[in-house]
Design an enzyme around this catalytic site. Sequence first.
Site, PDB file in Angstrom:
ATOM      1  N   ASP A  67     -10.689  -5.510  -1.818  1.00  0.00           N
ATOM      2  CA  ASP A  67      -9.390  -6.167  -1.705  1.00  0.00           C
ATOM      3  C   ASP A  67      -8.793  -6.101  -0.310  1.00  0.00           C
ATOM      4  OD1 ASP A  67      -8.865  -3.458  -1.833  1.00  0.00           O
ATOM      5  OD2 ASP A  67      -7.506  -3.574  -3.535  1.00  0.00           O
ATOM      6  N   ASP A 463      -4.088   7.094  -1.714  1.00  0.00           N
ATOM      7  CA  ASP A 463      -4.630   6.985  -3.074  1.00  0.00           C
ATOM      8  C   ASP A 463      -5.431   8.192  -3.541  1.00  0.00           C
ATOM      9  OD1 ASP A 463      -3.467   4.494  -3.373  1.00  0.00           O
ATOM     10  OD2 ASP A 463      -5.272   3.403  -2.829  1.00  0.00           O
TER      11      ASP A 463
END
Length: 761
Positions: A67, A463
Site C-alpha cells: 500500500d 505499527d
Amino acid sequence: MFFRSYLMKRNLLSFVLLIAVSLRTAVNAQVHSEPYQWKSVQMRGGGFVDGVIYHPTEKNLLYCRTDMGGAYKWNEAIKAWEPLLDWVSYNDRNLMGVESIALDANNPNRVYMACGTYTSIRFPNAILRSDDRGKTFKRTDVPFRMGGNENGRGNGERMAVDPNNGNIIYMATRLDGLWKSEDAGVTWNRVNNFPEVKIPVADTIIIPKARYHPRPNGMIFVVFDPKSKADKKSANIYVGISQKGKENLFRSTDGGATWAPIPGEPTDLMPTHAILSADGSLYITYGTNPGPDVMTDGAVYKFNISNGAWTNITPLKPQPENQQGFGYAAVAVDPQHPQTVIVSTFHRYGKAGGDDIFRSLDAGTTWKPVFTGGGDGKFDYTDAPYVSHTPIHWLFDLEIDPFNSDHAIFTTGYGLHETFDLTDVDKGKPTTWGTKNKGIEETVALELLSPPKGVPLISAIGDYGGFVHNNLDEPAPEGNFINPHFANTDGVTCGAQNSDVVVRVGVGSSQVGGGNIGYSLDGGKTWQPTTSAPQRGSKDGFICVSALGNTWIWTPQRSAPYVTTDKGATWKQIATLPNNTRVIADPLNDAKFYAMDLFNGKLYTSTDNGSTFTEQDFHLPNGLPDRASNRGDIRGGQDRLYAAPGKEGDLWIADFDGLYHAKKGSADFEKINGVTEIHGFGFGKAAPKSNYSALYLAGTINGVDGIFRSDDKGKNWVRINDDIHRWSLILQITGDPKKYGRVYVGTHGRGTFYGDISQSK
C-alpha cells in the site's frame, strides 16, 4: 544576503575570487560521489502486502504489491522478494503506493503497475510498464487518480491485460471511471460508453472515540473471460464497483462496445474480490465496506456465466445482530481444479471467532475451515519472529499456485503467509503456514538509535514497535519490543556516556506490560515499564536521556515536557518550556539539556538536570523559517536541534531549508553552504585522523537530492547513494558511532537500510 554584505566590505576582485571558489566547490559536490554497499536491516514484512499476482503460464513468476512500500518480484533462486521501485525519488514519492499489478498471460516478460498512493495528492499518478520483468520501466503519467494507501486497497485487481490481446489493458479507477489502453499501456483513454457511476462516500466507520469517513473506492476489478475470443480480443469483460444498494457488477459481451448490469446480481453488499474459474463460474466475495475498515456483514456468491444463475455459497453466515458480524475479503480458484475454491473472512474478531480461510472441493457446496472450527492450522514464525505477537489481520488476498495445488499464499497487515500442504485440509489434517516475507521490508522508521557501545542499532518503527538489532542481517529472534509492547514507537534514545540506559516511548497495548514508556538498564536486552507516567494518557512524543542516564525528559504528544530522575517513579512538569517542545541532552555534561522553538527563534538551556530552562534569542543568517511553508513530513528529522557527539554545547539546527552550526559560545548560527533541503540528519564515527563526528544528511545539496556524508563539518560533502537506491521518502538517518562510514537510513515504507563504504571502490 551574505554576498551583498561582502561587497560592501571588500573590493570587486575579492568578490569575484569568492564566486569562483564557491562555484568550484559546488561543482565538485555535484559530481563527487562515493560508492556504498546497501543492505536492508532485517525485520521482514511490517506492512500491508495487499495483493499477490501469479503469472498463469510461467512457474514461480509472481509479484506482490504494497500500500505504500512499492512492489516486489519473487526470486525463486534465492527464495526472496526483490524490490522493484527503489529508484523512485522524493518528488515522485506518490508512486510508492501500488494500486494494481497486471501481467500479460502470453508474454511473461511484461508487467504493468498502476502507481499512486493518495487520490487527494497533486503528485503524479503513473502506469509503469516493463518488458523485462521489472528490471527497467517506462512510464506514462495518467490523469486518473489512484489510492494505493486508501480504503479498498486490498480489493482488485483493478488493472487487467486482455488474455486474447496483450495490447489491450483496462484500468478500473476509484474516482475517474473506466480507462483503456490499446497500445500496451503507452496511452490511455476513458471508456466513455461505460455507464456513469456516481459513487458515494462509503459508510462512516465508527471506532473508539472517533468517526472516520473514507473516500470513495470506485471500481475495484476487471476480469476477462479468455474463452470468449472475438475479433482478436476477449468478448466478455466484467467490472466490479464498490457500492451497495444498486448495481455493482457490469458486463460487456461485445469486447467493450456496450455495457450493462448483470440481471439478478446481489446488491445488498459491495464486492471485494472476483475470479473466473476455467469451468465458467465467476466467484465474488462481498462485505459492508471495502476494507481494511470494519465489516459487519458479508457473503460469497457464484455466478454461472453460461446460464446466468446466481448462487449464494457463503461458508459461514455472519450474525451482526448477535455481535458476530464480519465480511468476506478474498477468493481464489485452483487453476488445476476449477471446482476447488478458497475464500477468506475479514474482521471476524471478538465473539465471531477469528479470521479464517474456508476451502471447498465442490464449487462452494460444502466448506472446511483452515484455522478455526476444527481446522487447527499452525504457524511457523521462524522467518519473522515478531509476527508471533500479532494475530492474522487484513487477510485480503488469497492465491493458489497455478503449478502446485498444495502451495497457497495469503496477505496480511504484516506481510505474507504461505503453506505447502494446503490439500491436507481435505484429509482433515492441519496445515502449516510460514511467513513469506524475506526481502520485503515495509516498515516506517520513526527514530533510529545506534548506541556508542553495544548493539549496532535499535529501531523505532510504526505499527510494530521496533527491534534491538544484534545482527543486522537476520531478524531479531526475540521479535519486537515487549514489556511494554508498543504499536508505534515514536522515540528511543540512550545515555551518550552510558548506553546501557535506553528509554523508548510510544503507544502501548495490553500485551506484555502496560503503559507508553519502557526502559532498559542493559542496553536493550531486557525491558520494563515505568511505575508511573507524567499524566493520564501520556503517549508518543519525544524522549531524551542525560549523558550518564540519570535524568530523562519526556514530552508526550500535545503535552508539556516532564522530567524524572528516578526512572519514571515520579515526574515533574518543566514550567519553563512551551508545550510540544523537543528536548535533547548534552552528550558530555550530565546536567545539561537544550531545546528550541525554531519558528520564534528561541533557544532554551538547562544546567540543573532539566528542572529549569533559560531562554535566549537565536538568529539564522537567512532569517527564521515560516511555519506555514512546506516543511516535509512531520515525522522526519528536519526542523530539529541536534548536539554533536563528544562535545559540550556544540549545537546544530537541521532546518528543512538548510543546515546551521552554532558559533562557539554563541546563540548565533552559521549556514552550511549548499544545503537547501533536509529530511534527515545525524552523526557517525569520525573519519580517520579527524576529531569531529562525520555528518550524514538526507536531502538536497547543490541541487542534487540524495544521501550525503561530510567528514569536515559540512565544508565538503559526498553523495553516498545512487539513482537506484533512493527509496522515495527518507525520514531518519544516523551514522554508527562505532564504525566509520556506516550509516542507517530509515524510510517511509521501505524499511531501514544500512550502508557501508564499498570495498570494491
